[in-house]
Design a protein around this motif. Sequence first.
Motif, mmCIF file in Angstrom:
data_model
loop_
_atom_site.group_PDB
_atom_site.id
_atom_site.type_symbol
_atom_site.label_atom_id
_atom_site.label_comp_id
_atom_site.label_asym_id
_atom_site.label_seq_id
_atom_site.Cartn_x
_atom_site.Cartn_y
_atom_site.Cartn_z
ATOM 1 N N SER A 1 12.269 -80.857 92.142
ATOM 2 C CA SER A 1 13.397 -79.958 91.909
ATOM 3 C C SER A 1 14.701 -80.592 92.380
ATOM 4 N N GLN A 2 14.679 -81.237 93.533
ATOM 5 C CA GLN A 2 15.879 -81.889 94.056
ATOM 6 C C GLN A 2 16.281 -83.071 93.179
ATOM 7 N N LEU A 3 15.293 -83.827 92.715
ATOM 8 C CA LEU A 3 15.584 -84.958 91.831
ATOM 9 C C LEU A 3 16.174 -84.479 90.502
ATOM 10 N N LEU A 4 15.609 -83.425 89.936
ATOM 11 C CA LEU A 4 16.124 -82.903 88.664
ATOM 12 C C LEU A 4 17.502 -82.267 88.827
ATOM 13 N N THR A 5 17.762 -81.702 89.998
ATOM 14 C CA THR A 5 19.099 -81.176 90.272
ATOM 15 C C THR A 5 20.109 -82.324 90.245
ATOM 16 N N ALA A 6 19.753 -83.426 90.872
ATOM 17 C CA ALA A 6 20.632 -84.598 90.849
ATOM 18 C C ALA A 6 20.753 -85.139 89.425
ATOM 19 N N ALA A 7 19.639 -85.203 88.708
ATOM 20 C CA ALA A 7 19.657 -85.709 87.327
ATOM 21 C C ALA A 7 20.542 -84.847 86.435
ATOM 22 N N ARG A 8 20.532 -83.548 86.674
ATOM 23 C CA ARG A 8 21.397 -82.656 85.894
ATOM 24 C C ARG A 8 22.861 -83.027 86.112
ATOM 25 N N GLU A 9 23.217 -83.360 87.344
ATOM 26 C CA GLU A 9 24.586 -83.780 87.640
ATOM 27 C C GLU A 9 24.897 -85.133 87.000
ATOM 28 N N TRP A 10 23.962 -86.055 87.067
ATOM 29 C CA TRP A 10 24.184 -87.376 86.460
ATOM 30 C C TRP A 10 24.343 -87.256 84.959
ATOM 31 N N ASN A 11 23.621 -86.336 84.370
ATOM 32 C CA ASN A 11 23.599 -86.183 82.918
ATOM 33 C C ASN A 11 24.922 -85.666 82.369
ATOM 34 N N THR A 12 25.819 -85.228 83.233
ATOM 35 C CA THR A 12 27.133 -84.780 82.765
ATOM 36 C C THR A 12 27.986 -85.956 82.296
ATOM 37 N N ARG A 13 27.582 -87.173 82.641
ATOM 38 C CA ARG A 13 28.303 -88.376 82.223
ATOM 39 C C ARG A 13 27.440 -89.165 81.249
#
Length: 142
Positions: A60-72
């Motif tokens: 969940s923490q990794l996917l939360t970070a991935a969601r933020e990265w995916n904005t770029r």
Amino acid sequence: MKKEDYRSAFRAALALLATDAREGQAKLLEVARSLYAAGAAATSTKASDFIGALSLEELSQLLTAAREWNTRAKHAPLVQALLRDVFAAFDPRELAKMPRARELLDGLIAYNERHYARSQRAVQDSYLLDFALSKIGMLSVD
């Protein structure tokens, strides 16, 4: 990762994330980039093994970070590789048990749709460019 100890690097990045969100995000991104470095077959196996060994809370923490990265857009290929391994390693029923699963996946889907639409526009634009170049004789059709 000098010793390629992704698990401890990941845990250190999660601990940093709890105290300093921006620095923790950057460290997680560095771990993910290292894990998926340059597309080697051995790296792909390491990534799959690493992802499959995560707890649902860590995932969940990794996917939360991935969601933020995916904005770029520049991070989209990394996020796609990560998602490929997540969906290969975890059963959908398991993912549904993850904290904030719906919210995380909805956020990832929204940006993935944008990236897909952008790439489709680029492909269509390339056809137009190919057509224009072939008409003025600058593109040989073989």
